[in-house]
Design a protein around this motif. Structure first.
Motif, PDB file in Angstrom:
ATOM      1  N   PHE A  52       0.859  -1.183   0.000  1.00 57.84           N
ATOM      2  CA  PHE A  52       0.000   0.000   0.000  1.00 57.84           C
ATOM      3  C   PHE A  52       0.895   1.231   0.000  1.00 57.84           C
ATOM      4  O   PHE A  52       1.926   1.269   0.669  1.00 57.84           O
ATOM      5  N   GLU A  53       0.498   2.254  -0.751  1.00 60.23           N
ATOM      6  CA  GLU A  53       1.357   3.432  -0.911  1.00 60.23           C
ATOM      7  C   GLU A  53       0.557   4.711  -0.748  1.00 60.23           C
ATOM      8  O   GLU A  53      -0.541   4.849  -1.284  1.00 60.23           O
ATOM      9  N   ILE A  54       1.103   5.642   0.010  1.00 61.03           N
ATOM     10  CA  ILE A  54       0.561   6.991   0.134  1.00 61.03           C
ATOM     11  C   ILE A  54       1.567   7.950  -0.487  1.00 61.03           C
ATOM     12  O   ILE A  54       2.738   7.963  -0.106  1.00 61.03           O
ATOM     13  N   LYS A  55       1.119   8.743  -1.441  1.00 59.42           N
ATOM     14  CA  LYS A  55       1.990   9.719  -2.095  1.00 59.42           C
ATOM     15  C   LYS A  55       1.864  11.050  -1.360  1.00 59.42           C
ATOM     16  O   LYS A  55       0.762  11.559  -1.176  1.00 59.42           O
ATOM     17  N   VAL A  56       2.993  11.595  -0.963  1.00 56.04           N
ATOM     18  CA  VAL A  56       3.030  12.842  -0.197  1.00 56.04           C
ATOM     19  C   VAL A  56       3.904  13.841  -0.937  1.00 56.04           C
ATOM     20  O   VAL A  56       5.037  13.529  -1.314  1.00 56.04           O
ATOM     21  N   LYS A  57       3.369  15.040  -1.147  1.00 53.18           N
ATOM     22  CA  LYS A  57       4.143  16.092  -1.808  1.00 53.18           C
ATOM     23  C   LYS A  57       3.900  17.411  -1.087  1.00 53.18           C
ATOM     24  O   LYS A  57       2.757  17.772  -0.808  1.00 53.18           O
ATOM     25  N   ALA A  58       4.986  18.112  -0.770  1.00 53.98           N
ATOM     26  CA  ALA A  58       4.887  19.400  -0.082  1.00 53.98           C
ATOM     27  C   ALA A  58       5.789  20.404  -0.779  1.00 53.98           C
ATOM     28  O   ALA A  58       6.844  20.052  -1.319  1.00 53.98           O
ATOM     29  N   VAL A  59       5.374  21.672  -0.765  1.00 53.07           N
ATOM     30  CA  VAL A  59       6.134  22.735  -1.411  1.00 53.07           C
ATOM     31  C   VAL A  59       6.288  23.908  -0.454  1.00 53.07           C
ATOM     32  O   VAL A  59       5.489  24.094   0.470  1.00 53.07           O
ATOM     33  N   ALA A  60       7.334  24.679  -0.662  1.00 50.09           N
ATOM     34  CA  ALA A  60       7.559  25.923   0.076  1.00 50.09           C
ATOM     35  C   ALA A  60       8.406  26.837  -0.804  1.00 50.09           C
ATOM     36  O   ALA A  60       9.365  26.387  -1.441  1.00 50.09           O
ATOM     37  N   ASP A  61       8.042  28.110  -0.859  1.00 54.07           N
ATOM     38  CA  ASP A  61       8.727  29.046  -1.745  1.00 54.07           C
ATOM     39  C   ASP A  61      10.113  29.436  -1.237  1.00 54.07           C
ATOM     40  O   ASP A  61      11.053  29.586  -2.021  1.00 54.07           O
ATOM     41  N   TYR A  62      10.255  29.603   0.077  1.00 56.20           N
ATOM     42  CA  TYR A  62      11.487  30.177   0.613  1.00 56.20           C
ATOM     43  C   TYR A  62      12.293  29.212   1.474  1.00 56.20           C
ATOM     44  O   TYR A  62      13.448  29.492   1.782  1.00 56.20           O
ATOM     45  N   SER A  63      11.723  28.127   1.885  1.00 54.32           N
ATOM     46  CA  SER A  63      12.455  27.109   2.638  1.00 54.32           C
ATOM     47  C   SER A  63      12.585  25.857   1.781  1.00 54.32           C
ATOM     48  O   SER A  63      11.945  25.741   0.734  1.00 54.32           O
ATOM     49  N   VAL A  95      12.028  21.898   1.491  1.00 53.76           N
ATOM     50  CA  VAL A  95      11.348  20.727   2.056  1.00 53.76           C
ATOM     51  C   VAL A  95      12.286  19.538   1.914  1.00 53.76           C
ATOM     52  O   VAL A  95      12.558  19.072   0.808  1.00 53.76           O
ATOM     53  N   GLY A  96      12.799  19.051   3.030  1.00 55.03           N
ATOM     54  CA  GLY A  96      13.817  18.017   2.965  1.00 55.03           C
ATOM     55  C   GLY A  96      13.413  16.679   3.523  1.00 55.03           C
ATOM     56  O   GLY A  96      14.098  15.682   3.297  1.00 55.03           O
ATOM     57  N   ASP A  97      12.293  16.609   4.259  1.00 55.44           N
ATOM     58  CA  ASP A  97      11.961  15.332   4.893  1.00 55.44           C
ATOM     59  C   ASP A  97      10.491  15.324   5.272  1.00 55.44           C
ATOM     60  O   ASP A  97       9.820  16.359   5.275  1.00 55.44           O
ATOM     61  N   ILE A  98       9.991  14.143   5.556  1.00 56.26           N
ATOM     62  CA  ILE A  98       8.692  13.998   6.203  1.00 56.26           C
ATOM     63  C   ILE A  98       8.890  13.163   7.462  1.00 56.26           C
ATOM     64  O   ILE A  98       9.811  12.343   7.540  1.00 56.26           O
ATOM     65  N   ILE A  99       8.048  13.402   8.427  1.00 55.04           N
ATOM     66  CA  ILE A  99       8.016  12.604   9.648  1.00 55.04           C
ATOM     67  C   ILE A  99       6.666  11.917   9.676  1.00 55.04           C
ATOM     68  O   ILE A  99       5.640  12.546   9.419  1.00 55.04           O
ATOM     69  N   LEU A 102       4.309  -0.965  12.207  1.00 50.28           N
ATOM     70  CA  LEU A 102       5.727  -1.215  12.450  1.00 50.28           C
ATOM     71  C   LEU A 102       6.555  -1.297  11.185  1.00 50.28           C
ATOM     72  O   LEU A 102       7.679  -0.821  11.127  1.00 50.28           O
ATOM     73  N   THR A 103       6.021  -1.902  10.119  1.00 51.76           N
ATOM     74  CA  THR A 103       6.800  -2.124   8.902  1.00 51.76           C
ATOM     75  C   THR A 103       6.639  -1.009   7.870  1.00 51.76           C
ATOM     76  O   THR A 103       7.052  -1.167   6.727  1.00 51.76           O
ATOM     77  N   THR A 104       6.058   0.122   8.266  1.00 55.13           N
ATOM     78  CA  THR A 104       5.879   1.233   7.338  1.00 55.13           C
ATOM     79  C   THR A 104       7.224   1.884   7.029  1.00 55.13           C
ATOM     80  O   THR A 104       8.052   2.082   7.920  1.00 55.13           O
ATOM     81  N   THR A 105       7.438   2.227   5.755  1.00 54.35           N
ATOM     82  CA  THR A 105       8.689   2.857   5.342  1.00 54.35           C
ATOM     83  C   THR A 105       8.390   4.088   4.503  1.00 54.35           C
ATOM     84  O   THR A 105       7.303   4.226   3.940  1.00 54.35           O
ATOM     85  N   LYS A 106       9.367   4.978   4.419  1.00 60.48           N
ATOM     86  CA  LYS A 106       9.236   6.150   3.545  1.00 60.48           C
ATOM     87  C   LYS A 106      10.346   6.105   2.509  1.00 60.48           C
ATOM     88  O   LYS A 106      11.444   5.611   2.755  1.00 60.48           O
ATOM     89  N   HIS A 107      10.041   6.661   1.321  1.00 62.50           N
ATOM     90  CA  HIS A 107      10.994   6.669   0.221  1.00 62.50           C
ATOM     91  C   HIS A 107      10.969   8.052  -0.418  1.00 62.50           C
ATOM     92  O   HIS A 107       9.909   8.550  -0.799  1.00 62.50           O
ATOM     93  N   ARG A 108      12.137   8.655  -0.532  1.00 63.29           N
ATOM     94  CA  ARG A 108      12.230   9.973  -1.142  1.00 63.29           C
ATOM     95  C   ARG A 108      12.250   9.824  -2.658  1.00 63.29           C
ATOM     96  O   ARG A 108      13.082   9.119  -3.215  1.00 63.29           O
ATOM     97  N   ILE A 109      11.314  10.474  -3.346  1.00 60.92           N
ATOM     98  CA  ILE A 109      11.221  10.413  -4.798  1.00 60.92           C
ATOM     99  C   ILE A 109      11.942  11.598  -5.432  1.00 60.92           C
ATOM    100  O   ILE A 109      12.678  11.456  -6.407  1.00 60.92           O
ATOM    101  N   ALA A 110      11.734  12.762  -4.890  1.00 66.58           N
ATOM    102  CA  ALA A 110      12.372  13.991  -5.351  1.00 66.58           C
ATOM    103  C   ALA A 110      12.265  14.987  -4.211  1.00 66.58           C
ATOM    104  O   ALA A 110      11.709  14.672  -3.144  1.00 66.58           O
ATOM    105  N   GLN A 111      12.801  16.186  -4.396  1.00 68.19           N
ATOM    106  CA  GLN A 111      12.704  17.167  -3.328  1.00 68.19           C
ATOM    107  C   GLN A 111      11.246  17.484  -3.049  1.00 68.19           C
ATOM    108  O   GLN A 111      10.502  17.910  -3.924  1.00 68.19           O
ATOM    109  N   GLY A 112      10.838  17.251  -1.823  1.00 67.56           N
ATOM    110  CA  GLY A 112       9.468  17.522  -1.420  1.00 67.56           C
ATOM    111  C   GLY A 112       8.477  16.435  -1.778  1.00 67.56           C
ATOM    112  O   GLY A 112       7.293  16.567  -1.487  1.00 67.56           O
TER     113      GLY A 112
END
Length: 643
Positions: free
Chosen positions: A231-242, A244-248, A253-263
């Motif tokens: 199962f996959e949840i796609k998360v995308k966030a943007v900011a003009d002046y800062s 976006v380097g990570d999500i928390i 227990l076995t949930t993982t995150k994978h960085r696709i691109a910045q934000g």
């Protein structure tokens, strides 16, 4: 029955939105599993905590009637109002309410209500307004559930008690005090802290504070996952002046995150059979950095319902085979099922007595391809339709998503090392016609390159000659190439790609168009280029159209249409076909001998100085590299003179 109801409330303690330097968070969830003959009930207690430092620590004690204490931290800039939605749900439909603790040493230690915060008890929402100083504020809440109608509870010894609905006047005004046990099914303390940090330059989401954008799910969405299917949840966030380097996030227990691109991130989880029927909360925030300050987005949480697997997927190097069990869908009409690309007649589903079956090449049938640092993911879905011409629907239709994931170091590319065959299509008014896409050795376009030589090899900067030709029984037709693009994979849905021709206009400066020998032919060339990154191959994909020759109302007659040209039209029947994708490749790109010799012939002193400079830069940027991994691969042509 009483025991079951006591544990029927599922409470998610919010994920912290504190920065990494002082992050503390916890979740607790109680799920009933099985009722035994002696009246006892087996329950699963899911408990997670995150601490400031990396060490093993677990100390949680459950007293009778008081299970689920934990401490966590949330962060908010002092000048930015924010609301925290406490994710509570009761599978039985009971009313869930949050209130401040009032009974000292049982519900709370200090029993204070921090200034600057308002609690919406009915909806379980904590609102931060403003405070006079920065620092940590502690909250000691109680989560309670109430029946909506009068219910009798019978224990195993035969005694019974009743639980009554919450009085209407109390519901409208809120609780804010302890109620008699005759109204309450279950009480779970909820304790956490909020860190009010220094002011942010702006409270507008999307400037310094990250803002979630599509395809991120909305807060409170109910999503479905299947047993033993990722199962996959796609998360995308943007900011003009800062940045976006990570999500928390918090989840099973076995949930993982994978960085696709910045934000851009994917949260992935594979449910097990033991979790069948669960409602699992997954929460996440985005974290951005500006100078030395960390900023967090709003918190979003979704509920994931675990169901039986709807489709069995078999993955191999070149295709996916999906089997959909008919018994899982009582109203399934197998004649009204389709894949992402309904126009390709080679991608039809068929059935036997028990299953609907589809054989899907990885590069056809509308299969989407995405990648992260380690894997390639090919996905498609089976959907229902009422009319094959429909583009939108306002009815709830069947959607079964399936995918295959391959490690980049595996053999998935082996399926794309052969010459692509001609594509034959049948359309009303144009009969049956065939598209032929080939490479040629020179601009004479004599004999095409032998298909047995694929993959073709080119030096960077060398001319690549291509010809697209349509063969049709309808003579009065003309071929038009609307767009062409290059991609590391033989898939028109792969993003991003490098555009060569778009809207009939040439975008790459090296494109040369040659005179055709007839109206159903398109000849062009481009200087060979490489993708920047790990990709060593290129496919060329084009969108082509056949039109009635001489008709000024067709797309073919308008030629190059710049993006600023906003003319919208509906395709007229019988004067032009729909757009069809054709592709050819792969091409393998190599550096020229001159380029290699010039690199190896560098003065050693210059090389030494450059090496020292790179080492210094690496030391300076080490922290940033550790926190923010590399961005997505960029694409652009490379000239032969670049060093």
């Amino acid at each position: 029955m009483a025991s079951f109801l006591i544990f029927s409330v599922q409470v998610l303690l919010l994920i912290s939105v504190a920065s990494a330097s002082h992050f503390t968070a916890g979740t607790v969830r109680v799920v009933p599993r099985e009722k035994h003959l002696d009246g006892s009930i087996q329950v699963d207690i899911h408990f997670r905590e995150t601490y400031r430092f990396c060490y093993n620590y677990f100390d949680w004690t459950c007293w009778s009637g008081n299970c689920g204490n934990t401490l966590e931290t949330k962060e908010v800039p002092s000048n930015c109002p924010r609301s925290y939605h406490l994710m509570t749900v009761d599978p039985d439909g009971d009313r869930v309410i949050c209130r401040y603790g009032t009974i000292i040493n049982r519900e709370c230690a200090s029993c204070n209500q921090p200034q600057g915060f308002d609690l919406d008890e009915i909806n379980c929402v904590l609102h931060y307004r403003s405070t006079s100083y920065t620092g940590t504020y502690g909250f000691e809440l109680v989560v309670e559930d109430f029946p909506r109608t009068t219910i009798s509870l019978i224990s195993t010894n035969g005694t019974s008690t009743q639980r009554f609905p919450l009085p209407a006047h109390r519901y409208k005004r809120g609780i804010n005090q302890h109620l008699p046990i005759t109204h309450i099914f279950c009480q779970i303390p909820l304790q956490f802290s909020v860190l009010v940090d220094s002011p942010a330059p702006s409270c507008t989401e999307g400037e310094y504070l990250p803002r979630f954008v599509y395809p991120t799910p909305s807060h409170g969405d109910h999503l479905n996952a299947q047993v033993n299917e990722e199962f996959e949840i796609k998360v995308k966030a943007v900011a003009d002046y800062s940045i976006v380097g990570d999500i928390i996030f918090t989840g099973p227990l076995t949930t993982t995150k994978h960085r696709i691109a910045q934000g851009e991130f994917n949260i992935r989880w594979t449910p097990t059979l033991h979790q069948l029927g669960d409602q699992v909360p997954i929460c996440f925030i985005a974290e951005a950095a500006f100078s030395y300050q960390q900023y967090q987005s709003e918190m979003r949480c979704v509920w994931v319902h675990v169901e039986h697997a709807k489709a069995n997927v078999i993955c191999n190097e070149t295709s996916m085979t999906v089997e959909l069990e008919k018994a899982a869908f009582k109203t399934l009409d197998e004649d009204h099922l389709r894949l992402n690309d309904p126009s390709n007649t080679a991608c039809r589903l068929h059935s036997n007595g028990t299953h609907v079956i589809g054989f899907i090449p990885l590069n056809e049938c509308g299969t989407m391809i995405k990648e992260d640092d380690e894997n390639l993911v090919f996905s498609n879905e089976i959907t229902t339709f009422e009319d094959v011409r429909d583009i939108i629907t306002r009815k709830h239709l069947l959607e079964v998503q399936f995918s295959c994931q391959y490690p980049k170091r595996g053999n998935v590319t082996l399926g794309f090392t052969v010459h692509r065959d001609n594509r034959t299509i049948t359309e009303k008014g144009f009969g049956t016609f065939t598209y032929n896409f080939e490479f040629y050795p020179d601009n004479l376009f004599g004999a095409m390159v032998n298909p047995s030589l694929y993959p073709l090899e080119y030096d960077v900067g060398e001319k690549i000659y291509m010809q697209i030709e349509a063969t049709s029984s309808v003579n009065n037709t003309v071929l038009f190439v609307d767009s062409c693009s290059a991609s590391p994979y033989d898939n028109p849905n792969y993003q991003p790609t490098y555009p060569i021709i778009e809207n009939g206009c040439t975008l790459d400066s090296t494109v040369v168009i040659y005179p055709p020998s007839h109206n159903k032919q398109f000849r062009f060339s481009i200087d060979a280029f490489k993708f920047i990154g790990l990709h060593d191959q290129v496919y060329i994909s084009c969108s082509v159209i056949l039109c009635e020759a001489g008709n000024l109302n067709t797309r073919c007659s308008r030629g190059c249409v710049p993006p600023t040209y906003n003319h919208r039209r509906k395709r007229a029947a019988l004067i032009e076909t729909g757009a069809h994708f054709i592709s050819q490749g792969p091409l393998r790109l190599r550096s020229t001998p001159e380029r290699e010799s010039s690199v190896t012939g560098l003065n050693l002193n210059v090389a030494f100085i450059a090496g020292c400079l790179l080492a210094a830069i690496a030391m300076i940027c080490g922290v940033m590299i550790h926190r923010f991994k590399r961005a997505a691969v960029r694409y652009q042509p490379l000239s032969t003179t670049e060093q």
